[in-house]
Design an enzyme around this catalytic site. Structure first.
Site, PDB file in Angstrom:
ATOM      1  CG  ASP A  11     -12.131 -14.928   7.610  1.00  0.00           C
ATOM      2  OD1 ASP A  11     -11.593 -15.938   7.134  1.00  0.00           O
ATOM      3  OD2 ASP A  11     -13.358 -14.723   7.562  1.00  0.00           O
ATOM      4  CE  LYS A 121     -14.295 -17.425   6.485  1.00  0.00           C
ATOM      5  NZ  LYS A 121     -15.407 -16.455   6.487  1.00  0.00           N
ATOM      6  CB  CYS A 168     -15.683 -15.306  10.402  1.00  0.00           C
ATOM      7  SG  CYS A 168     -16.559 -14.440   9.069  1.00  0.00           S
TER       8      CYS A 168
END
Length: 226
Positions: A11, A121, A168
């Site tokens: 990310d 995701k 994350c």
């Protein structure tokens, strides 16, 4: 099984980075040079992940009624739509990484020319999904194809970097162990939302065997030949 390493970059997107990210991690962009250095190493496969939410995602404070809709402060209980007895409490966030927006894009300074796969995701509006593998429920509502990509290549060891170290990155590393991979987190190539949370994160890692290492501890990867 012979050593076969993968790099998973979690990310590193505009919305998680200053100066304009809606959910910017302080210093988020500062880790990109280290990640680009890692991308030059001979990992068997290099993967970047992206939060890729629909506008009506359950984690967005804007999708909830006041007074319980303050970004960063309010929490909600999410019921597993496939198993109502299973619940998860989650924090509400500003709108971020909405599909098709600038904020969802990987930062341009990341050397994506060396990335073989981009895994999206968080696309199911009904569940939170910090991990790049799956949502946190025992009966998964949403799973990415990350585990399958790694298993298809015969990966043994997963090296996790990116944003954010206490969300994350953490959940991706923990799920990596569950999926059967020896898992490493490269400390200098991550940043946390809340640095005071890191000792607790590292305790969780110790329990399941995730190792936190430095850039100088990658001699085995550097010497890897397929």
């Amino acid at each position: 099984m012979a050593f076969k390493p993968a790099l998973v970059i979690v990310d590193v997107q505009e919305d998680f980075c200053p100066p304009n990210g809606s959910l910017a991690v302080q210093g988020g962009r500062d880790i990109v040079p280290s990640i680009n250095e890692l991308l030059a190493f001979p990992f068997a496969v290099k993967i970047a992940t992206k939060d890729f939410h629909p506008q009506d995602h359950i984690s967005f404070a804007s999708n909830h009624q006041p007074p319980n809709n303050k970004p960063f402060e309010s929490t909600i209980t999410i019921q597993n739509p496939l198993n109502p007895e299973e619940t998860e409490e989650t924090r509400l966030w500003p709108d971020h990484c909405v599909q098709g927006t600038k904020g969802s894009e990987l930062v341009p300074e990341l050397d994506v020319s060396k990335v073989q796969h981009i895994v999206e995701k968080g696309q199911d509006k009904r569940v939170e999904m910090y991990s790049a593998f799956a949502d946190p429920f025992t009966t998964n509502v949403s799973r990415s194809n990350l585990a399958q990509i790694l298993k298809d290549v015969g990966i043994t060891d997963v090296y996790v970097v990116g944003l954010a170290a206490d969300y994350c990155v953490k959940f991706t590393a923990l799920d990596s162990v569950k999926e059967g991979f020896k898992t490493w987190v490269v400390g200098e190539a991550t940043k946390a939302v809340d640095t005071s949370a890191l000792p607790e994160v590292h305790k969780e890692y110790e329990k399941v065997g995730v190792s936190v290492i430095g850039m100088g501890d990658l001699t085995k990867v550097k010497g890897y030949t397929s």
